[in-house]
Write an enzyme that holds these catalytic residues in place. Sequence first.
Site, short mmCIF file in Angstrom:
data_model
loop_
_atom_site.label_atom_id
_atom_site.label_comp_id
_atom_site.label_asym_id
_atom_site.label_seq_id
_atom_site.Cartn_x
_atom_site.Cartn_y
_atom_site.Cartn_z
N GLU A 128 50.15 -5.05 37.63
CA GLU A 128 49.84 -3.92 39.04
C GLU A 128 47.81 -4.72 39.14
O GLU A 128 47.08 -4.56 38.43
CB GLU A 128 49.98 -2.23 38.37
CG GLU A 128 50.95 -1.57 38.34
CD GLU A 128 50.84 -0.65 38.49
OE1 GLU A 128 50.80 0.20 39.21
OE2 GLU A 128 51.61 0.19 38.62
N LYS A 132 61.98 -9.74 27.64
CA LYS A 132 61.03 -8.94 28.69
C LYS A 132 60.39 -7.68 27.49
O LYS A 132 59.41 -7.51 27.80
CB LYS A 132 61.35 -8.72 29.74
CG LYS A 132 60.87 -7.27 30.67
CD LYS A 132 59.97 -7.84 31.21
CE LYS A 132 59.06 -6.34 31.52
NZ LYS A 132 57.96 -6.46 32.78
N GLY A 134 39.88 0.93 24.51
CA GLY A 134 39.74 1.93 25.78
C GLY A 134 40.84 3.66 24.48
O GLY A 134 40.09 3.17 23.98
N CYS A 140 54.74 0.68 32.66
CA CYS A 140 55.28 -0.47 32.21
C CYS A 140 55.27 0.02 30.78
O CYS A 140 56.60 0.01 29.60
CB CYS A 140 54.91 -1.33 32.18
SG CYS A 140 55.06 -2.10 34.41
C1 UGA Z 1 52.23 -4.81 32.09
C2 UGA Z 1 52.32 -6.24 32.01
O1 UGA Z 1 51.09 -7.05 31.92
C3 UGA Z 1 53.29 -6.82 32.32
O2 UGA Z 1 52.97 -8.36 31.85
C4 UGA Z 1 54.22 -6.02 32.95
O3 UGA Z 1 54.96 -7.23 33.71
C5 UGA Z 1 54.28 -5.31 33.38
O4 UGA Z 1 53.57 -4.27 32.56
C6 UGA Z 1 55.74 -4.29 34.00
O5 UGA Z 1 55.91 -4.11 32.42
O6 UGA Z 1 55.95 -4.19 34.91
P1 UGA Z 1 50.97 -3.12 33.81
O7 UGA Z 1 51.62 -2.40 33.44
O8 UGA Z 1 50.93 -3.61 36.16
O9 UGA Z 1 51.51 -5.17 33.66
O10 UGA Z 1 49.36 -3.35 33.34
P2 UGA Z 1 48.34 -4.22 32.09
O11 UGA Z 1 47.50 -4.75 33.02
O12 UGA Z 1 49.27 -4.53 30.95
O13 UGA Z 1 47.38 -2.97 31.28
C7 UGA Z 1 47.92 -1.25 31.00
C8 UGA Z 1 47.37 -0.69 30.40
O14 UGA Z 1 47.43 -0.86 28.79
C9 UGA Z 1 46.96 -0.34 31.20
O15 UGA Z 1 46.43 1.18 30.78
C10 UGA Z 1 45.76 -1.11 30.99
O16 UGA Z 1 44.41 -0.42 31.50
C11 UGA Z 1 45.91 -0.98 29.07
N1 UGA Z 1 45.09 -2.27 28.52
C12 UGA Z 1 45.03 -2.99 28.53
C13 UGA Z 1 43.97 -1.77 27.58
O17 UGA Z 1 43.30 -1.27 27.23
N2 UGA Z 1 43.21 -3.05 27.00
C14 UGA Z 1 43.55 -4.47 27.46
O18 UGA Z 1 42.58 -4.81 26.80
C15 UGA Z 1 44.19 -4.29 28.38
#
Ligand code: UGA
Length: 453
Positions: free
Chosen positions: A154, A206, A255, A262
Amino acid sequence: MRITIVGGGYVGLVSGACFAALGAVVTIVEVDQGRFTALREGRMPIYEPGLEALVATSRTAGRLAFADSIEEVADTDMVFLAVGTPSRRGDGHADLTYVFEAAEQVAAALTKPVVLVTKSTVPVGTGRRLAELMALRRPDLAVSVASNPEFLREGCAIDDFMQPDRIVIGSDSATATAMLCELYAPLTVKGARLLATGLETAEMIKYAANSFLAMKIAFINEMADMCEKLGAEIGDIATGLGLDHRIGPQFLQAGPGFGGSCFPKDTQAMVRIAQDAGAPSRLVETVVAVNEARKAAMSSRIIAACGGVVRGKRIAILGLTFKPDTDDIRDSPALGIIHRLVDEGAMVSAYDPMGCNHARFQLPSRVNFCEDSQQALQGADALIIVTEWNEFKMLDPVAIHQAMRGHVVVDLRNIFHGPTMRAAGLVYYGIGSAPSPLDVRAEAETQRLSYAG
Ligand code: UGA
């Protein structure tokens, strides 16, 4: 190629608009009348950068249309299922109700052989069950089934679609694989890597990908806790780890715990899939537990920074969405934090650039939703950063200090530079570094005053 996408939610809309931009003729079926009407009128039911413009361009070019019933789109080469697969209440399994309802409707509506593709995240074995269902309902037609999982984040979903790390296609049918390869040809000719596998393998890639990324986050969060005790610096640890190519720098940002629609759902489902298969995943089970505990621990951390008591205190929360550049608040760490603070008697003022409208329905009515950061900060005893929106990074520490009544800042995303914040007179707590001796003294003083008071 004519394709139909069942489900005009996040995945369906982004994928549909992108396929249309690549040259396919796409119809997105959305049965929810409210959503359907909005889409017809050009309004996006979700916020995703660039989506509205992409949808508009493809519609003008005559390659993207919306329908509110599957019957309208019987004449199609491929049907993608992009409906929701939420966590089933109680047991964490993925709820496949919408998937099978949609498949039944597709089976009833078909007039010619098609390729049926799952885009929704479905447990390993679902594609096989769909193939059986199709053979039962429509023995007159050759329906081949494929899995084509999405890896869209997202906030940058269109870029993720157009410049994918990989495209995964899983099917036992050569026809299905060939048609999907053709559909993605505009990306593969430009160098996108396409991996063709069996059905179950694609479904599992996935879950494995999301579980692995979630595990990386849970790991760095544990390292952050250790850093706080040992006097190490989590930012430098992440850099030091990420420079190793075998580890890589992504997803090492400590964080408040991962949220969203997801990771929480998919890791829970992965646990169930593994248990049912008789091959339990201790690692993923731990990731789920560690992340839940972390989200819960964040409110205790905030209360401690406020001197152990928040009753009657004004707390400014900046960030409600689970990450920036989205309006999605599903499983956002902000929700649990705010509920606890309100339960403990705090007066919460919250602001988020996109998330307030959704959050209003999920948070206590006592929460004061603000028009901007400045309004939330006014007269606050403490400021909590929960989501790392760019506009929060721009806030001036001196202006923060002037707007607030108290001086405590708890930055759950490490968007600020600790020394600069402290130089502005703020009592600053980040994630994953030992609290400064100044802050420890300030905290002890606050506690002394609150007990004395
Ligand atoms: C995630 C995956 O990254 C996508 O590849 C996948 O397609 C998607 O789920 C899905 O299954 O549809 P998304 O949920 O949009 O995407 O967001 P992310 O960027 O992955 O972040 C997820 C959570 O992890 C957030 O709360 C974010 O703040 C946290 N996060 C992410 C961290 O705390 N640290 C990080 O380094 C990265």
